[in-house]
Structure formats: structure tokens, C-alpha cells
Design a protein around this motif. Sequence first.
Motif, PDB file in Angstrom:
ATOM      1  N   ASP A  79      31.851  25.859  26.334  1.00 50.49           N
ATOM      2  CA  ASP A  79      30.919  26.907  27.121  1.00 50.49           C
ATOM      3  C   ASP A  79      31.453  27.627  28.352  1.00 50.49           C
ATOM      4  O   ASP A  79      30.722  28.357  28.856  1.00 50.49           O
ATOM      5  CB  ASP A  79      29.539  25.971  27.501  1.00 50.49           C
ATOM      6  CG  ASP A  79      28.936  25.447  26.476  1.00 50.49           C
ATOM      7  OD1 ASP A  79      28.558  25.955  25.417  1.00 50.49           O
ATOM      8  OD2 ASP A  79      28.128  24.183  26.679  1.00 50.49           O
ATOM      9  N   SER A  80      32.649  27.400  28.430  1.00 48.41           N
ATOM     10  CA  SER A  80      33.325  28.150  29.600  1.00 48.41           C
ATOM     11  C   SER A  80      33.903  29.415  29.017  1.00 48.41           C
ATOM     12  O   SER A  80      34.287  29.484  27.970  1.00 48.41           O
ATOM     13  CB  SER A  80      34.219  27.271  30.254  1.00 48.41           C
ATOM     14  OG  SER A  80      33.711  26.067  30.718  1.00 48.41           O
ATOM     15  N   ASP A  81      33.883  30.485  29.793  1.00 46.69           N
ATOM     16  CA  ASP A  81      34.422  31.551  29.386  1.00 46.69           C
ATOM     17  C   ASP A  81      35.969  31.650  30.006  1.00 46.69           C
ATOM     18  O   ASP A  81      36.570  30.726  30.282  1.00 46.69           O
ATOM     19  CB  ASP A  81      33.727  32.887  29.715  1.00 46.69           C
ATOM     20  CG  ASP A  81      33.238  32.989  31.164  1.00 46.69           C
ATOM     21  OD1 ASP A  81      33.952  32.394  31.987  1.00 46.69           O
ATOM     22  OD2 ASP A  81      32.197  33.593  31.183  1.00 46.69           O
ATOM     23  N   GLY A  82      36.592  32.809  30.109  1.00 49.94           N
ATOM     24  CA  GLY A  82      37.859  33.011  30.536  1.00 49.94           C
ATOM     25  C   GLY A  82      39.078  32.696  29.400  1.00 49.94           C
ATOM     26  O   GLY A  82      38.690  32.580  28.166  1.00 49.94           O
ATOM     27  N   ARG A  83      40.261  33.085  29.538  1.00 53.79           N
ATOM     28  CA  ARG A  83      41.152  32.823  28.669  1.00 53.79           C
ATOM     29  C   ARG A  83      42.260  31.688  29.203  1.00 53.79           C
ATOM     30  O   ARG A  83      42.625  31.615  30.285  1.00 53.79           O
ATOM     31  CB  ARG A  83      41.802  34.159  28.569  1.00 53.79           C
ATOM     32  CG  ARG A  83      40.940  35.174  27.738  1.00 53.79           C
ATOM     33  CD  ARG A  83      41.710  36.343  27.703  1.00 53.79           C
ATOM     34  NE  ARG A  83      41.009  37.676  26.996  1.00 53.79           N
ATOM     35  CZ  ARG A  83      41.173  38.651  26.776  1.00 53.79           C
ATOM     36  NH1 ARG A  83      42.477  39.165  27.131  1.00 53.79           N
ATOM     37  NH2 ARG A  83      40.385  39.737  26.240  1.00 53.79           N
ATOM     38  N   ALA A  84      42.734  31.064  28.263  1.00 55.46           N
ATOM     39  CA  ALA A  84      43.597  29.893  28.396  1.00 55.46           C
ATOM     40  C   ALA A  84      45.017  30.232  27.723  1.00 55.46           C
ATOM     41  O   ALA A  84      45.302  30.250  26.548  1.00 55.46           O
ATOM     42  CB  ALA A  84      43.243  28.640  27.679  1.00 55.46           C
ATOM     43  N   ARG A  85      45.716  31.172  28.337  1.00 55.62           N
ATOM     44  CA  ARG A  85      47.001  31.715  28.031  1.00 55.62           C
ATOM     45  C   ARG A  85      48.243  31.002  28.736  1.00 55.62           C
ATOM     46  O   ARG A  85      49.540  31.516  28.219  1.00 55.62           O
ATOM     47  CB  ARG A  85      46.969  33.307  27.963  1.00 55.62           C
ATOM     48  CG  ARG A  85      46.048  34.037  27.120  1.00 55.62           C
ATOM     49  CD  ARG A  85      45.908  35.600  27.210  1.00 55.62           C
ATOM     50  NE  ARG A  85      45.084  36.079  26.195  1.00 55.62           N
ATOM     51  CZ  ARG A  85      45.204  37.435  25.863  1.00 55.62           C
ATOM     52  NH1 ARG A  85      45.774  38.131  26.762  1.00 55.62           N
ATOM     53  NH2 ARG A  85      44.507  37.969  24.989  1.00 55.62           N
ATOM     54  N   ALA A  86      47.893  30.706  29.781  1.00 57.77           N
ATOM     55  CA  ALA A  86      48.975  30.192  30.634  1.00 57.77           C
ATOM     56  C   ALA A  86      48.470  28.945  31.521  1.00 57.77           C
ATOM     57  O   ALA A  86      47.234  28.652  31.585  1.00 57.77           O
ATOM     58  CB  ALA A  86      49.262  30.931  31.548  1.00 57.77           C
ATOM     59  N   LEU A  87      49.485  27.838  31.825  1.00 52.16           N
ATOM     60  CA  LEU A  87      48.997  26.550  32.403  1.00 52.16           C
ATOM     61  C   LEU A  87      48.667  26.848  33.786  1.00 52.16           C
ATOM     62  O   LEU A  87      47.757  26.158  34.292  1.00 52.16           O
ATOM     63  CB  LEU A  87      50.258  25.772  32.204  1.00 52.16           C
ATOM     64  CG  LEU A  87      50.078  24.180  33.235  1.00 52.16           C
ATOM     65  CD1 LEU A  87      48.977  23.594  32.189  1.00 52.16           C
ATOM     66  CD2 LEU A  87      51.247  23.506  33.092  1.00 52.16           C
ATOM     67  N   SER A  88      49.250  27.747  34.500  1.00 50.38           N
ATOM     68  CA  SER A  88      48.805  27.961  36.075  1.00 50.38           C
ATOM     69  C   SER A  88      47.157  28.129  36.308  1.00 50.38           C
ATOM     70  O   SER A  88      46.757  27.506  37.104  1.00 50.38           O
ATOM     71  CB  SER A  88      49.495  29.195  36.619  1.00 50.38           C
ATOM     72  OG  SER A  88      49.189  29.374  37.929  1.00 50.38           O
ATOM     73  N   PRO A  89      46.656  29.069  35.592  1.00 52.36           N
ATOM     74  CA  PRO A  89      45.202  29.221  35.769  1.00 52.36           C
ATOM     75  C   PRO A  89      44.349  27.959  35.438  1.00 52.36           C
ATOM     76  O   PRO A  89      43.528  27.684  36.197  1.00 52.36           O
ATOM     77  CB  PRO A  89      44.670  30.184  34.662  1.00 52.36           C
ATOM     78  CG  PRO A  89      45.960  30.910  34.527  1.00 52.36           C
ATOM     79  CD  PRO A  89      46.965  30.070  34.592  1.00 52.36           C
ATOM     80  N   CYS A  90      44.808  27.179  34.469  1.00 53.75           N
ATOM     81  CA  CYS A  90      44.162  25.890  34.065  1.00 53.75           C
ATOM     82  C   CYS A  90      44.566  24.724  35.252  1.00 53.75           C
ATOM     83  O   CYS A  90      43.342  24.344  35.660  1.00 53.75           O
ATOM     84  CB  CYS A  90      44.753  25.376  32.716  1.00 53.75           C
ATOM     85  SG  CYS A  90      44.619  26.394  31.194  1.00 53.75           S
TER      86      CYS A  90
END
Length: 246
Positions: A79-90
Amino acid sequence: MIDPIDPGVPIDPGVPGVPRARWMARPDAVLRGEEVGAGPTYLLLHAGGERRKVWAPVSEALVGAGFRCVAFDQRGHGDSDGRARALSPCAEDVAAMLRAEPPGCVVVGASLGGLAAVAALADPATRARVAGLVLVDVVPCLDPSRVRRFLAAGGLTGAYALLVEDILGQVPQLRRITAELDLPVLLVHGDTGSSVTAEDIDQLLCLAPRTTVRSVRGAGHLIAREQPAALARNIIAVTTAWHAPQ
């Protein structure tokens, strides 16, 4: 040793055992999750391709033992938006989750969740809010070639190819962060089809001597899905003593 909500929204204790919705606004995403129970807190971080609901049986056992559990869908999942393309934002998301919780959380991270937790703990202020780290079938000392083969064999590479390559490029930093952790660590790995090898365990013990290692029978990489009761038992047995007195 080896053994066989949004931070600006006050937390309402609600009714123990009944999940309460949580949300967290990030600069480029809104993360949605839930909390359940009362008492010392576990922050549960799911694996890539999973969502927070995978923790439900584990949370039930932890809540029954007198603990509180918080779980969000990671960015780009559920249910979360955004993008998981790199470890740093996670990792930055994990740090924000910890800032929204009382000090003394135990962080439980499966696969991507575990690596995001390690990366978040590079920050001393974040580290100071954590009582300990549970890694679920993942280690920071990844072997890139073996990881790529493991993911390809399970058909797990495609949707998260950019994220995987970014993580593999950060292995030296993940090793350094782990070596600097002054926290107890629990590694729970599967005994069938696990991504963790004996060599991985030896390397982790060298990096973080305060690590306890537990194996779960009949589990592969996704232990929360495959053997949730055994995972919960191991977490409770090892980590209960980590929580600061309430």
C-alpha cells in the motif's frame, strides 16, 4: 555464538491485539503500515517483493508474549507508494520509522529489510534508538555472483534489478557499518534453500562478534512466510533480554 504512523501523529495504544493503521509522509512517498500490541517494540521490515501482511503470524506471537509490533509496506511495495530503485531511500525510510518510535526498538529485517536496517544504522543517532538487530536470512557480506544466481534461480531479479545492483555495489559499506555496530545481532536463517552459507555466517561473526545464529528447520529464504511460529520463537528467546526496562 551459534545456537542449534506519521511521526507527528500521537500513538494511540488502542485495544491490545487489534491492529491500528499507521502512515508516514516521506519526501517522495507515503508509507502505510500498522501497529499492534503494547509493550517493548519490534519494527518489522519485510523482504523485497513482500508486504507487511507477511508478518501477521509473527506479530501475533510477539504480541501474545507482551510486545508491540510496527510494520510498514516498504516504498514501492503493498500500500506504500514511491519507488524502490536504490538502498539509500529505503534506509532513510527505516531511520524515519525509528525516529517515530520510542528508543529501544528491536529491528527485525528480512532480506531487503535487513539490508535497509543495516544501512540506516550507519547514522549514530539512529543507532542510539535501537536495542538490537535481527537479520532474517540475510547478511551484509554478500557475494555478488552468488546473489545474482540465487535471485535468477527464483525468478526474483526482473522487477528489482536496479535495486539489486545498487545493493551489491554497497557491500563494502554494509560490511563497514556492521563492523562498527555496538549492538547485539541475531541471524535467523533457513536450513533448506537459504541464501546464507556457512562462509557467510563465519564472516558475520568476524564482523559482529555479538551475533547469535539460529537455524529454522524446513525454511528457505522467506522464513516469515514459511515458518512464522519458529521465527517468532527464536526472536523471543534471544531478544527479550535486549529490551530496556520499560
